[in-house]
Design a protein around this motif. Structure first.
Motif, short mmCIF file in Angstrom:
data_model
loop_
_atom_site.label_atom_id
_atom_site.label_comp_id
_atom_site.label_asym_id
_atom_site.label_seq_id
_atom_site.Cartn_x
_atom_site.Cartn_y
_atom_site.Cartn_z
N LYS A 3 5.97 15.74 2.18
CA LYS A 3 5.23 16.21 0.90
C LYS A 3 6.09 16.43 -0.16
O LYS A 3 5.78 15.97 -1.20
CB LYS A 3 4.24 17.34 1.53
N GLY A 4 7.12 17.07 0.41
CA GLY A 4 8.36 17.31 -0.65
C GLY A 4 8.84 16.46 -1.39
O GLY A 4 9.35 16.28 -2.44
N GLY A 5 9.29 15.48 -0.41
CA GLY A 5 9.86 14.10 -0.93
C GLY A 5 9.05 13.57 -2.20
O GLY A 5 9.54 12.80 -3.20
N LYS A 6 7.74 13.51 -1.86
CA LYS A 6 6.68 12.90 -2.75
C LYS A 6 6.78 13.47 -4.07
O LYS A 6 6.72 12.98 -5.28
CB LYS A 6 5.27 12.86 -2.18
N VAL A 7 6.87 14.67 -4.09
CA VAL A 7 7.05 15.65 -5.23
C VAL A 7 8.05 15.26 -6.14
O VAL A 7 8.21 14.97 -7.30
CB VAL A 7 6.97 17.38 -5.03
N LEU A 8 9.27 15.18 -5.29
CA LEU A 8 10.65 14.85 -5.84
C LEU A 8 10.58 13.24 -6.50
O LEU A 8 11.43 12.94 -7.31
CB LEU A 8 11.83 15.09 -5.09
N ALA A 9 9.92 12.56 -5.99
CA ALA A 9 9.67 11.03 -6.41
C ALA A 9 8.54 11.11 -7.62
O ALA A 9 8.13 10.13 -7.97
CB ALA A 9 9.14 10.15 -5.20
N GLY A 10 7.81 12.20 -8.11
CA GLY A 10 7.02 12.17 -9.25
C GLY A 10 5.63 12.39 -8.89
O GLY A 10 4.74 12.35 -9.66
N ASP A 11 5.18 12.70 -7.56
CA ASP A 11 3.94 12.91 -7.17
C ASP A 11 3.39 14.32 -7.36
O ASP A 11 3.69 15.02 -6.52
CB ASP A 11 3.58 12.51 -5.80
N ARG A 40 14.75 8.21 2.32
CA ARG A 40 15.02 9.12 3.30
C ARG A 40 15.96 10.32 2.68
O ARG A 40 15.82 11.63 3.11
CB ARG A 40 15.68 8.81 4.41
N THR A 41 16.67 9.72 1.68
CA THR A 41 17.54 10.88 1.26
C THR A 41 16.79 11.78 0.36
O THR A 41 17.24 13.04 0.08
CB THR A 41 18.94 10.10 0.32
N THR A 42 15.82 11.25 -0.33
CA THR A 42 14.99 12.39 -1.07
C THR A 42 14.24 13.16 -0.10
O THR A 42 13.96 14.31 -0.56
CB THR A 42 14.11 11.43 -1.88
N GLN A 43 13.74 12.64 0.97
CA GLN A 43 12.90 13.50 1.76
C GLN A 43 13.87 14.62 2.44
O GLN A 43 13.48 15.91 2.53
CB GLN A 43 12.21 12.70 2.96
N LYS A 44 14.95 14.12 2.68
CA LYS A 44 15.88 15.26 3.16
C LYS A 44 16.25 16.41 2.14
O LYS A 44 16.58 17.58 2.56
CB LYS A 44 17.18 14.59 3.64
N LEU A 45 16.51 15.90 0.85
CA LEU A 45 16.73 16.77 -0.15
C LEU A 45 15.60 17.83 -0.41
O LEU A 45 15.86 18.88 -0.58
CB LEU A 45 17.09 16.04 -1.29
N ALA A 46 14.50 17.27 -0.25
CA ALA A 46 13.08 18.10 -0.38
C ALA A 46 13.20 19.20 0.82
O ALA A 46 12.78 20.26 0.60
CB ALA A 46 11.82 17.25 -0.24
N LYS A 47 13.48 18.87 2.07
CA LYS A 47 13.21 19.88 2.79
C LYS A 47 14.64 20.83 2.67
O LYS A 47 14.31 22.12 2.96
CB LYS A 47 13.68 19.16 4.33
N GLN A 48 15.82 20.62 2.18
CA GLN A 48 16.89 21.59 1.83
C GLN A 48 16.21 22.18 0.85
O GLN A 48 16.55 23.73 0.98
CB GLN A 48 17.96 20.73 1.64
N LEU A 49 15.61 21.52 -0.31
CA LEU A 49 15.25 22.63 -1.41
C LEU A 49 14.26 23.44 -0.97
O LEU A 49 14.31 24.65 -1.50
CB LEU A 49 14.61 21.38 -2.77
N LEU A 50 13.30 23.29 -0.24
CA LEU A 50 12.28 23.96 0.00
C LEU A 50 12.70 25.13 0.96
O LEU A 50 12.30 26.49 0.88
CB LEU A 50 11.06 23.23 0.95
#
Length: 279
Positions: free
Chosen positions: A221-229, A261-271
């Motif tokens: 879910k966080g990865g989608k946010v970073l991708a603009g959703d 996957r890199t965006t998803q990993k970043l989202a997890k770290q950000l959260l």
């Protein structure tokens, strides 16, 4: 802290100057119905700006949709911008009404929708409460007053988003990586940053609120946010879930947008970092 927050009545008086500006904008409209809407919207914005000023938030009306003469004629808008955080929409509620409708034009790119109640005299407006954009994804655009959070909670919510935004703009290596990622996905353009960063913080906040212990949702879910959703109201959400294009023979092709996957990993770290800030 001024009288607005001390009294907790959230009643904001309207001055003759406020009514004069509302009348000026109303006279520019092509119908009586539109003129009445613009008059009340202008008063709601004045109340909203004074309310936010009373909470010590900087505001920007110069770039607001409601101060754009073309949009003011074409759309039902009553917005106030908090620079580098986002847009707050102030919706009018007249005597006897039990809710308000969110026009399609303002069903995205707003952090919250604040209900402003008027009496017949139009001598003042009451801040009745608010609802977050991220909590309206199942809405058909109508917001009952029963759905509103108390007005006094708005300060805490905006301060939480500010803290998230400040981190996203910081020199922390994770924040720097975030800004590179959203630039890659073309989510936050320079000219729209003041409206986008707060929305991203708000979208991440709702994920944190719903899944405080990750549970496998931070990445996806966080990865989608970073991708603009980013969140939007009702039908707009459905339209954002898939991008449809038509070929030469008119067939519809639905394209799904995968998140690296890199965006998803970043989202997890950000959260994880935002959990420390918001916790």
């Amino acid at each position: 802290m001024n009288s607005i927050t001390e009294s907790l009545t959230f009643r904001v008086p309207l001055s003759p100057k406020s009514h004069a500006l509302a009348e000026q904008f109303a006279k520019q409209q092509v119908s009586q119905k539109r003129a009445k809407e613009v008059y009340l919207n202008t008063l709601a914005v004045d109340i909203g700006q004074n309310f936010l000023d009373g909470l010590d938030f900087e505001t920007n009306l110069e770039n607001a949709d409601c101060f754009n003469p073309v949009l003011r004629i074409a759309e039902d808008v009553a917005d106030v911008i908090i620079p580098d955080l986002g847009v707050i929409e102030f919706r009018r509620v007249l005597p006897g009404e039990t809710g308000f409708f969110i026009p399609e034009f303002v069903r995205e790119n707003r952090l919250v929708y604040v209900a402003v109640g008027f009496d017949e005299s139009l001598d003042f407006g009451d801040i009745l409460g608010f609802v977050c954009l991220s909590d309206l994804t199942e809405s058909n655009g109508y917001v009952s007053l029963e759905m509103l959070q108390p007005a006094e909670n708005l300060l805490d919510y905006l301060m939480q988003l500010e803290a998230g935004r400040d981190f996203l703009l910081s020199d922390d290596p994770l924040a720097v990586e975030f800004r590179k990622a959203v630039e890659f996905h073309k989510v936050v353009e320079a000219e729209t940053r003041e409206k986008s960063l707060g929305l991203m913080a708000a979208a991440l906040e709702v994920i944190y609120r719903q899944y405080p212990d990750d549970g496998g949702n931070w990445r996806g879910k966080g990865g989608k946010v970073l991708a603009g959703d980013l969140p939007a109201v009702g039908k707009v959400v459905e339209e954002r879930m898939a991008v449809a294009t038509r070929d030469e023979v008119g067939e519809v092709v639905v394209e799904s947008k995968s998140v690296p996957r890199t965006t998803q990993k970043l989202a997890k770290q950000l959260l994880g970092k935002l959990k420390e800030i918001w916790g």
